[in-house]
Write an enzyme that holds these catalytic residues in place. Structure first.
Site, PDB file in Angstrom:
ATOM      1  CG  ASP A 141      -8.225   1.124   3.417  1.00  0.00           C
ATOM      2  OD1 ASP A 141      -8.979   0.220   3.033  1.00  0.00           O
ATOM      3  OD2 ASP A 141      -6.988   1.066   3.321  1.00  0.00           O
ATOM      4  CE  LYS A 183      -4.294  -1.438   2.224  1.00  0.00           C
ATOM      5  NZ  LYS A 183      -5.231  -1.098   3.302  1.00  0.00           N
TER       6      LYS A 183
END
Ligand code: ATR
Length: 296
Positions: A109, A73
């Site tokens: 997210d 990520k």
């Protein structure tokens, strides 16, 4: 109904390592089936050394969009044309959209967590919030809570220095929030008792995750007595020891797991890739199947 794969079928996927237990293919293929979109989503196990080749190769293959998960990520940011504000602020990208000349990066997210809170009826505006943990997941959660207008936010972490660094980084960005890091557990209780109101507590650590289902970061009942809502980003088990402790502290207390955050981050990625808006009703049609798969 399932659609035939043809020469026109668009491809999407997940890059991570490992990805064997990922439920993202279920989320995205369920959505494509629901909308009748001619696309498929696959999970790709990509080792750290192969990330650049995978991202470039996916672009060459005209893959339309990718999710990115642990451990890529942060590293994937190097290979993007640009990234959205959430990704820049959190320092992590979990969604890539193919655009002319390369990839646009997003972090879903954060909006996924915000939508999960809304779906569970947890209002954050003006609230006192305690975040347990100061790792990668905490960054997205903290950004979401600040964006939603938390009045006071205290970060508590085993390694206190990491909580202090996070508070120092984010406090100037949201001056309207009274933000601090607890130096110790006693310090945390002191802060919480100082407000005279009930707190929302969010566990962003992996403590209590399957198979260590009896583990709990804070054992002291006094902490849970100061809370009226709890959210755990863990979704297996469906009810963690942290969630049980929140609910045991008062009959009106409620606690939620991280499965809706997982679902809504996926939904947000799908919306970005396909320019659609996905209702809560559609989301909730997918939710039971997701819960079943997560629990194995
Ligand atoms: P993630 O990206 O999932 O947040 P991470 O960046 O490794 O993963 O962060 C894990 C978080 O869980 C950290 O806050 C970590 O605390 P430390 O910073 O002290 O390492 C916390 N954590 C993990 N295991 C823990 C344990 N057994 N006890 C207390 N905290 C724990």
């Amino acid at each position: 109904m399932s659609f035939e794969i043809t020469a026109h079928t668009a491809l999407f996927g997940l890059l991570g390592h490992p990805v064997g237990h990922s439920v993202s293919p279920f989320i995205h293929n369920s959505l494509s089936e629901h909308f009748g979109h001619d696309l498929r989503y696959l999970a790709y196990d990509v080792e750290v050394a192969a990330l650049k080749a995978a991202v470039e190769g996916a672009y060459a293959l005209k893959i339309k969009g990718l999710n990115v998960t642990v451990p890529h990520k942060q590293a994937v940011r190097e290979f993007l044309l640009s990234e959205d504000e959430a990704a820049a602020r959190i320092g992590a990208v979990n969604t890539l959209k193919r655009v002319d000349g390369g990839w646009q990066g997003y972090n879903t997210d954060m909006p996924g967590f915000i939508r999960a809170l809304e779906s569970d009826g947890i209002a954050v505006k003006g609230r006192y919030v305690c975040v347990l943990g100061a790792g990668g997941a905490a960054r997205a959660i903290i950004c979401a809570l600040l964006k939603c207008g938390a009045a006071k936010l205290v970060i508590y972490n085993r390694t206190c220095e990491k909580a202090l660094a996070l508070a120092e980084e984010f406090a100037p960005l949201y001056p309207e929030c009274d933000m601090e890091a607890a130096h110790s557990y006693d310090d945390l209780l002191k802060s919480m008792r100082g407000t005279g109101g009930k707190w929302l507590a969010v566990n962003t650590t992996s403590v209590g995750m399957c198979p260590n289902v009896d583990d709990i970061l804070i054992k002291d009942e006094a902490f849970y007595k100061l809370c009226d809502r709890g959210v755990d980003i863990i979704f297996n088990p469906a009810k963690t020891a942290f969630m049980k402790a929140i609910e045991a502290a008062d009959k009106d207390n409620k606690a939620y797991n991280g499965l809706k955050m997982l679902l809504f981050q996926g939904i947000r990625s799908y919306e970005i890739w396909n320019d659609v808006s996905i209702s809560d009703e559609v989301a909730m049609q997918i939710y039971p199947g997701l819960a079943k798969r997560v629990m194995g």
